[in-house]
Enzyme design. Structure first.
Site, short mmCIF file in Angstrom:
data_model
loop_
_atom_site.label_atom_id
_atom_site.label_comp_id
_atom_site.label_asym_id
_atom_site.label_seq_id
_atom_site.Cartn_x
_atom_site.Cartn_y
_atom_site.Cartn_z
N LEU A 153 2.23 -0.04 9.70
CA LEU A 153 2.20 -0.88 8.50
C LEU A 153 1.09 -0.45 7.55
O LEU A 153 1.23 -0.52 6.34
CB LEU A 153 1.95 -2.35 8.88
CG LEU A 153 3.10 -3.14 9.48
CD1 LEU A 153 2.59 -4.50 9.94
CD2 LEU A 153 4.23 -3.31 8.48
N GLY A 154 -0.03 -0.03 8.12
CA GLY A 154 -1.16 0.34 7.25
C GLY A 154 -2.21 1.10 8.03
O GLY A 154 -2.31 0.98 9.25
N LYS B 73 -3.15 -4.57 15.40
CA LYS B 73 -4.18 -3.71 14.82
C LYS B 73 -5.05 -3.14 15.93
O LYS B 73 -5.45 -3.86 16.85
CB LYS B 73 -5.02 -4.56 13.88
CG LYS B 73 -6.07 -3.79 13.13
CD LYS B 73 -6.67 -4.71 12.10
CE LYS B 73 -7.83 -4.06 11.43
NZ LYS B 73 -8.37 -4.90 10.38
N ASP C 113 -13.94 -7.91 1.85
CA ASP C 113 -12.99 -6.98 1.22
C ASP C 113 -11.84 -7.73 0.57
O ASP C 113 -10.67 -7.42 0.78
CB ASP C 113 -12.47 -5.99 2.27
CG ASP C 113 -11.85 -4.73 1.64
OD1 ASP C 113 -12.06 -4.52 0.41
OD2 ASP C 113 -11.16 -3.98 2.34
N ASP D 274 -6.66 -8.96 6.76
CA ASP D 274 -7.55 -7.84 7.03
C ASP D 274 -9.02 -8.12 6.90
O ASP D 274 -9.66 -7.78 5.91
CB ASP D 274 -7.19 -6.64 6.14
CG ASP D 274 -7.61 -5.37 6.85
OD1 ASP D 274 -8.21 -5.48 7.93
OD2 ASP D 274 -7.37 -4.28 6.34
#
Length: 243
Positions: free
Chosen positions: A21-22, A44, A137, A156
């Site tokens: 996904l990332g 993750k 972030d 995130d």
């Protein structure tokens, strides 16, 4: 090289990996199927470049600490963590998968919609700040809309990794561009709730204007005032300037 491949089963076969996904500087996030619930989830874990770092032990510790912080969160506008597990010495975080678009992809919005989303993320930030940590972030890419709803979720939190003082702070700040607060550019910068509020103001600017504001060092060095292309309610522009 990627940590896992498509179709691979992980955590004693509980999850099947579908795709990436990332990819961040330290972590990679996969889409997977949870065979226990039948749901799609996001998992993750540390990426391959993180695993060959000399400070891997520190990176792993920061990753776990952040995962534990996030797991302790229960807020409608903060991404939900299902559980944590470890495989081959790598920490893994299982989170809800949000299929909607992120705010970067949605582009310019009406003032009404932009304010709805920014207020929701403001509530999310109030919540995490009250718990004693900061996101670090906040930017449109890290805010995702729930499919078919006027509701967004802050994603995130894996960025304390990137901001750990021993690591290259300026690289991270420049990656965040116009969304990073001035203190994010200093390795010993005094980051706090105000760091996230700056980024939220910059995010609102992007949602209205379709571009990020100039980055903090440039604005500071040239004494640039924020400019707006449209006629907005002065209360809205004042809110952005104050943030």
């Amino acid at each position: 090289a990627m940590t896992w491949t498509e179709g691979e089963r992980v955590d004693d076969g509980r999850y099947t990996i579908e795709r990436v996904l990332g990819m961040g500087r330290f972590a990679v996030t996969y889409l997977a199927i949870d065979h226990e619930s039948g749901d799609r989830v996001a998992i993750k874990t540390l990426n391959d470049s993180a695993k060959v770092r000399s400070d891997l032990a520190k990176v792993r510790q920061v990753f776990w600490d952040e995962a534990m912080q996030l797991k302790g969160c229960d807020h409608p506008h903060v991404v939900k963590v299902d559980r944590l597990f470890e495989t081959n010495g790598s920490p893994c975080v299982v989170m809800e998968y949000l299929a909607g678009s992120d705010l970067q992809e949605l582009g310019r919005l009406s003032v009404k919609d932009a304010m709805i989303y920014v207020k929701q993320i403001g509530l999310a930030l109030d919540y995490v700040h009250a718990k004693g940590f900061i996101h670090r972030d906040v930017r449109p890419e890290n805010i995702r809309r729930r499919a078919g709803q006027k509701a967004v979720v802050l994603l995130d939190f894996g960025s304390a990794l990137a901001f750990a003082d021993e690591l290259n702070t300026t690289q991270t700040a420049s990656h965040a561009g116009g969304f990073a607060a001035p203190e994010a550019y200093a390795s010993k910068g005094d980051r706090g709730p105000q760091t996230d509020i700056y980024s939220l103001g910059a995010t609102l600017y992007f949602l209205l204007e379709g571009v990020a504001p100039p980055d903090a060092p440039t604005r500071h060095d040239r004494g640039l005032a924020l400019t707006f292309s449209g006629k907005y309610d002065p209360a809205v522009t004042a809110l952005i300037q104050r943030a």
